[in-house]
Scaffold this motif. Structure first.
Motif, PDB file in Angstrom:
ATOM      1  N   PRO A   7       0.729  -1.420  -0.071  1.00  0.00           N
ATOM      2  CA  PRO A   7      -0.079  -0.119  -0.124  1.00  0.00           C
ATOM      3  C   PRO A   7       0.632   1.355   0.003  1.00  0.00           C
ATOM      4  N   PHE A  10       1.999   6.614  -3.603  1.00  0.00           N
ATOM      5  CA  PHE A  10       2.686   6.473  -5.047  1.00  0.00           C
ATOM      6  C   PHE A  10       2.251   7.619  -5.651  1.00  0.00           C
ATOM      7  N   THR A  14       8.229   5.918  -7.554  1.00  0.00           N
ATOM      8  CA  THR A  14       9.480   6.259  -7.745  1.00  0.00           C
ATOM      9  C   THR A  14      10.418   5.057  -7.901  1.00  0.00           C
ATOM     10  N   GLY A  16      12.325   3.974  -6.164  1.00  0.00           N
ATOM     11  CA  GLY A  16      12.401   3.138  -4.823  1.00  0.00           C
ATOM     12  C   GLY A  16      11.189   2.290  -4.621  1.00  0.00           C
ATOM     13  N   HIS A  17      10.041   2.803  -4.807  1.00  0.00           N
ATOM     14  CA  HIS A  17       8.853   1.781  -4.968  1.00  0.00           C
ATOM     15  C   HIS A  17       9.013   0.795  -5.830  1.00  0.00           C
ATOM     16  N   ARG A  87       5.709  -3.194   3.405  1.00  0.00           N
ATOM     17  CA  ARG A  87       6.205  -1.856   3.253  1.00  0.00           C
ATOM     18  C   ARG A  87       7.859  -1.680   2.999  1.00  0.00           C
ATOM     19  N   ARG A  90      13.262   3.091   4.606  1.00  0.00           N
ATOM     20  CA  ARG A  90      14.278   3.628   3.911  1.00  0.00           C
ATOM     21  C   ARG A  90      15.367   3.962   5.228  1.00  0.00           C
ATOM     22  N   GLU A  98       6.114   3.100  11.224  1.00  0.00           N
ATOM     23  CA  GLU A  98       5.907   1.870  10.440  1.00  0.00           C
ATOM     24  C   GLU A  98       5.495   0.914  11.370  1.00  0.00           C
ATOM     25  N   TYR A 123      18.414   4.143  -3.606  1.00  0.00           N
ATOM     26  CA  TYR A 123      17.231   4.563  -3.942  1.00  0.00           C
ATOM     27  C   TYR A 123      16.671   5.229  -2.349  1.00  0.00           C
ATOM     28  N   ILE A 126      15.273   8.736  -1.894  1.00  0.00           N
ATOM     29  CA  ILE A 126      14.136   9.005  -2.923  1.00  0.00           C
ATOM     30  C   ILE A 126      12.834   9.078  -2.238  1.00  0.00           C
ATOM     31  N   SER A 128       8.479  10.560  -2.742  1.00  0.00           N
ATOM     32  CA  SER A 128       7.530  11.196  -3.764  1.00  0.00           C
ATOM     33  C   SER A 128       7.602  12.486  -3.323  1.00  0.00           C
TER      34      SER A 128
HETATM   35  P1  ADP Z   1       2.618   6.642   2.488  1.00  0.00           P
HETATM   36  O1  ADP Z   1       1.868   7.597   1.910  1.00  0.00           O
HETATM   37  O2  ADP Z   1       2.032   5.255   2.834  1.00  0.00           O
HETATM   38  O3  ADP Z   1       3.961   6.620   2.932  1.00  0.00           O
HETATM   39  P2  ADP Z   1       4.582   6.186   0.094  1.00  0.00           P
HETATM   40  O4  ADP Z   1       3.911   6.251  -1.532  1.00  0.00           O
HETATM   41  O5  ADP Z   1       5.328   7.277   0.295  1.00  0.00           O
HETATM   42  O6  ADP Z   1       3.334   6.079   0.788  1.00  0.00           O
HETATM   43  O7  ADP Z   1       5.284   4.920   0.177  1.00  0.00           O
HETATM   44  C1  ADP Z   1       4.862   3.583   0.041  1.00  0.00           C
HETATM   45  C2  ADP Z   1       5.550   2.772   0.843  1.00  0.00           C
HETATM   46  O8  ADP Z   1       7.044   2.890   0.020  1.00  0.00           O
HETATM   47  C3  ADP Z   1       6.190   2.700   2.278  1.00  0.00           C
HETATM   48  O9  ADP Z   1       6.209   1.669   2.737  1.00  0.00           O
HETATM   49  C4  ADP Z   1       7.553   3.602   2.155  1.00  0.00           C
HETATM   50  O10 ADP Z   1       8.144   3.195   3.079  1.00  0.00           O
HETATM   51  C5  ADP Z   1       7.932   2.786   0.774  1.00  0.00           C
HETATM   52  N1  ADP Z   1       8.830   3.784   0.197  1.00  0.00           N
HETATM   53  C6  ADP Z   1       8.735   4.979  -0.198  1.00  0.00           C
HETATM   54  N2  ADP Z   1       9.939   5.572  -0.769  1.00  0.00           N
HETATM   55  C7  ADP Z   1      10.989   4.349  -0.884  1.00  0.00           C
HETATM   56  C8  ADP Z   1      12.195   4.142  -1.385  1.00  0.00           C
HETATM   57  N3  ADP Z   1      12.963   5.313  -2.125  1.00  0.00           N
HETATM   58  N4  ADP Z   1      12.710   2.997  -1.274  1.00  0.00           N
HETATM   59  C9  ADP Z   1      12.206   1.980  -0.582  1.00  0.00           C
HETATM   60  N5  ADP Z   1      10.908   2.340  -0.294  1.00  0.00           N
HETATM   61  C10 ADP Z   1      10.193   3.357  -0.336  1.00  0.00           C
END
Ligand code: ADP
Length: 154
Positions: A7, A10, A14, A16-17, A87, A90, A98, A123, A126, A128
């Motif tokens: 979840p 997004f 990125t 990272g995601h 999840r 980072r 978390e 990553y 990085i 969003s």
């Molecule tokens: P949220 O609004 O739930 O924080 P995000 O879209 O920012 O949603 O992030 C979704 C998931 O992806 C979270 O578990 C976050 O920790 C992880 N995440 C975000 N950026 C990165 C990254 N650069 N590398 C690894 N995981 C990431």
């Protein structure tokens, strides 16, 4: 069948995601990427845009579904019969929030487990939020997101 949920907002997806998605598909039979439609946060991209972008980026990866959700994640998990949340972590800043979320979710839905994948070091910086800030100021965001996303944003 082991169904996992990844979840997030997004907004936008990125690199990272994407790294977490590619690693998560090896852990489950089906990965549902659940895109949060949160009425209290105004996103840069609508939930429909975010879903379209993620579907495009992941079109060649099997066993992925991309779906919107709002409300409680535990309710969505129970609706689609998933007992595993994935999840990304980072660093220590992510950890406290978390852990609290994972414990709260498990308290509401005792069969639900959360697993954390530690971000790829390339990553880890990085987010969003950072990407959106760069986009707003017309900066170079191209090496922070998958190339399909670059096309959408342009
Ligand atoms: P949220 O609004 O739930 O924080 P995000 O879209 O920012 O949603 O992030 C979704 C998931 O992806 C979270 O578990 C976050 O920790 C992880 N995440 C975000 N950026 C990165 C990254 N650069 N590398 C690894 N995981 C990431």
């Amino acid at each position: 069948m082991r169904r996992g949920i990844y979840p997030g907002s997004f907004d936008p997806l990125t690199l990272g995601h994407l790294d977490i998605i590619k690693r998560a598909v090896d852990l489950v039979d089906e990965l549902v990427i659940a895109v949060l439609n949160n009425s209290s946060k105004i996103p840069m991209f609508t939930v429909e845009e975010r879903i379209a972008m993620i579907r495009d980026v992941t079109k060649d990866i099997e066993c992925i579904r991309v779906e919107p959700f709002n409300g409680l994640l535990v309710d969505f998990a129970s609706q689609i019969d998933a007992k595993l949340i994935i999840r990304g972590l980072r660093g220590v800043n992510d950890f406290e929030y978390e852990m609290q979320m994972a414990q709260t979710n498990r308290n509401m839905y005792p069969e639900l487990d959360t697993i954390f994948l530690v971000t790829n070091i390339n990553y880890s910086y990085i987010s969003s939020t950072l990407v959106k800030e760069i986009i707003k100021h017309d900066g170079a965001f191209q090496n922070l997101v998958p190339e399909e996303i670059v096309k959408y944003i342009k």
